[in-house]
Design an enzyme around this catalytic site. Sequence first.
Site, PDB file in Angstrom:
ATOM      1  N   GLU A 235      23.116 -32.091 -20.079  1.00 56.57           N
ATOM      2  CA  GLU A 235      23.074 -32.993 -21.547  1.00 56.57           C
ATOM      3  C   GLU A 235      22.839 -32.412 -22.686  1.00 56.57           C
ATOM      4  O   GLU A 235      23.641 -32.670 -23.653  1.00 56.57           O
ATOM      5  CB  GLU A 235      21.750 -33.763 -21.069  1.00 56.57           C
ATOM      6  CG  GLU A 235      21.623 -34.894 -22.381  1.00 56.57           C
ATOM      7  CD  GLU A 235      22.298 -36.132 -22.114  1.00 56.57           C
ATOM      8  OE1 GLU A 235      22.871 -36.364 -21.103  1.00 56.57           O
ATOM      9  OE2 GLU A 235      22.646 -36.943 -23.170  1.00 56.57           O
ATOM     10  N   ASP A 236      22.073 -31.345 -22.683  1.00 56.56           N
ATOM     11  CA  ASP A 236      21.619 -30.870 -24.177  1.00 56.56           C
ATOM     12  C   ASP A 236      22.164 -29.398 -24.419  1.00 56.56           C
ATOM     13  O   ASP A 236      22.108 -28.738 -25.497  1.00 56.56           O
ATOM     14  CB  ASP A 236      20.173 -30.679 -24.189  1.00 56.56           C
ATOM     15  CG  ASP A 236      19.725 -32.083 -24.290  1.00 56.56           C
ATOM     16  OD1 ASP A 236      20.436 -33.216 -24.580  1.00 56.56           O
ATOM     17  OD2 ASP A 236      18.666 -32.372 -24.194  1.00 56.56           O
TER      18      ASP A 236
END
Length: 738
Positions: free
Chosen positions: A93-94
Amino acid sequence: MQMLDFIDTEQDRKLILKEYRSLLLACDRNFSRQDKKLIREAFKMAAEAHKDMRRKSGEPYITHPINVAKIVAGEIGLGPTAIACALLHDTVEDTEITLDDIEAYFGPKVAEIIDGLTKINQVFDLKSSFQAENFRKLLLTLAKDVRVILIKIADRLHNMRTMDSMPRNKQLKIASETLYLYAPLAHRLGLYAIKSELEDLSLKYTEPETYKSIARKLQQTKRERTRYINEFIKPIVAELDREKVKYKILGRPKSIHSIYEKMKKKNVEFEEVYDLFAIRIIVDAPPEEEKAECWKVYSIVTDFYQPNPGRLRDWISTPKSNGYESLHTTVMGPKGRWVEVQIRTERMDEIAEKGFAAHWKYKEGSSESALDDWLQKIRELLKNPESNALDFMDDFKLNLFSKEIYVFTPNGDLKILPSGATALDFAYEIHTDIGNKCIGAKVNHKLMPISQKLSNGDQVEIITSRKQKPSEDWLNFVVTSRARSRIKHALKEERKKVASEGREILERKFKQLKLAFNHENLEVLCQYFGVENTIDLYFNVAQKRYPLNEIKKLKDAGSNHLVLPKKEEIAVPRKKQQSIKKGDELLIFGESSDKISYQFAKCCNPIPGDNVFGFINLNGEIKIHRTNCPNAVHLMSKYGYRVVKTRWNREKEIAFLTGLTIRGLDDVGVINKLTNVISGEMKINMRAMSIDSHDGVFEGNIKLYVHDTGELEKLIHKLKNLKGIYSITRFDIKEEEE
Ligand code: MN
């Protein structure tokens, strides 16, 4: 340490290592070298990927995944795969790391779990307006592996524990979501300790004043409560010792949230919440003596204190569906105060605190495959709406689970489809043209036919071709009404095109036979071939379904028109069987009639919209009559006390069989005129039709399905306006004739 040489400062390195070591302490000591290696590698990858990120509080970001992993290991009791996934849960996700990297390095299982976690986050972040109810369903459905949910809960728990540096509006949003979504989930999974903590933390942020005041009062009354509990357990302890029971006793403060709920529900002050006192007696017993030992303790407790018979709960003989086992009773303690006593074994206690996952330790070995079996069980549990956790079902509408699926477009947009939906349904969901031109689909990057049934979490890309056309058989595998109606529309258009070819063929044939190509002749032909309109006639001609040389035989010698061979009865082809459901919308005593059993009177056969009344006969049955029934006056005047007020509710879904007798001039094409109005204009289904004609006058009986008197009246009005129709009367169809 060399392992963290990518971390810039010594201070950060120290902090991260300290956290990591405490994670290792929380892990099961029986983990193999392989297991430990997996955890270490996941830690290294995550620490490096997050190295430049910090949490709102200023700590290095990696402290968050480490703590989530610690909850997963220590508080939920999951194995190395889940711990590794927890460490990696925010990477895709990051950070730069992709799902492919994860798969290449850790294999498909870890990748699948990380994928689930990432999807949940994406849907949640992208659509902040996404309704919590939907999200809840989504969460359950996306998680092919239930570890996704467990890690998500751990993630949320750690975020809730460390929310102080968040802005107030975010705190509120996260806290209310937690209360609505995660706490019930944790409860469902048997994670009672986590559930209570999530609830308390939510309350702390949503109602800080209330939370503080209850916490303060608990603190203030702590000494007094401890004194009371000590007094309460004194005789029990003595007896347990004398009986040589191995046990420990915990005073168990109620959670702040549960006290708050009680205050709200009973509308009382803190001081009036009566069951603040609770203890837990945990016995150490071998598996075969668990039950006997627990009941022994129960017997000792109730020797001293009177139990409340309504509050005995035996979840040992019948464990809760989420695996919870325990014996609960509430007894009258000294000074007339109720005390809740929970009795269970060490094993039961661990399951109660950590949930189902703790089970696996007690199963053969501690291999991950045994854990997998348990996780599979939880998943079943989540899916199965019949499991007996009724309390939970109330606020968790799992039955929706089976009715809808969630699929994604290549861009990650979410589409909700009914279960059983196919790639073609999905295509129509995107756009009518996409549906009409659909030739296949890539489902999770694999090529599939348009009839492919979709599953939860599938990502679907539709493949189209300009040459594609909808076909009849598509209707066999679409389930959405949208797709169905679009396909039908396209087929109709297509049919019109084909029909125009048929018209040309027919025109040529007429010319050849020296027939006038006019309305009357075409009507005769429609009747002869038994179709309702010229479009169908043309279409079938184009499809070569008729022997066209038969037309010659219909020619009225010497003229340019066609006549039908004389027929006594022309049966109208039966439309798809309509059930005549009686009831549903009839109100008897103002109650919906499906709650009351009744019959329609055979003497007048009411249909919806008729003025009706109910009449209770000698056998106690309710018969429904029309108010203008020949028997009505008699019944109502003589047996008024047996009449029940009854009326129709407005509802147009159900068709009723009724009949019309039509008289008029015998004229070629009259049948067609009538059927045009009935099935063409009014779209009313006919059951049968018979025509008698003598001396230029015809009498036709038509049986048809109408929804109510309004519809019937409109039809009669239209038919009366037809040329050559004299009269129309309604007749009732007796049961046996149907
Ligand atoms: Mn996270």
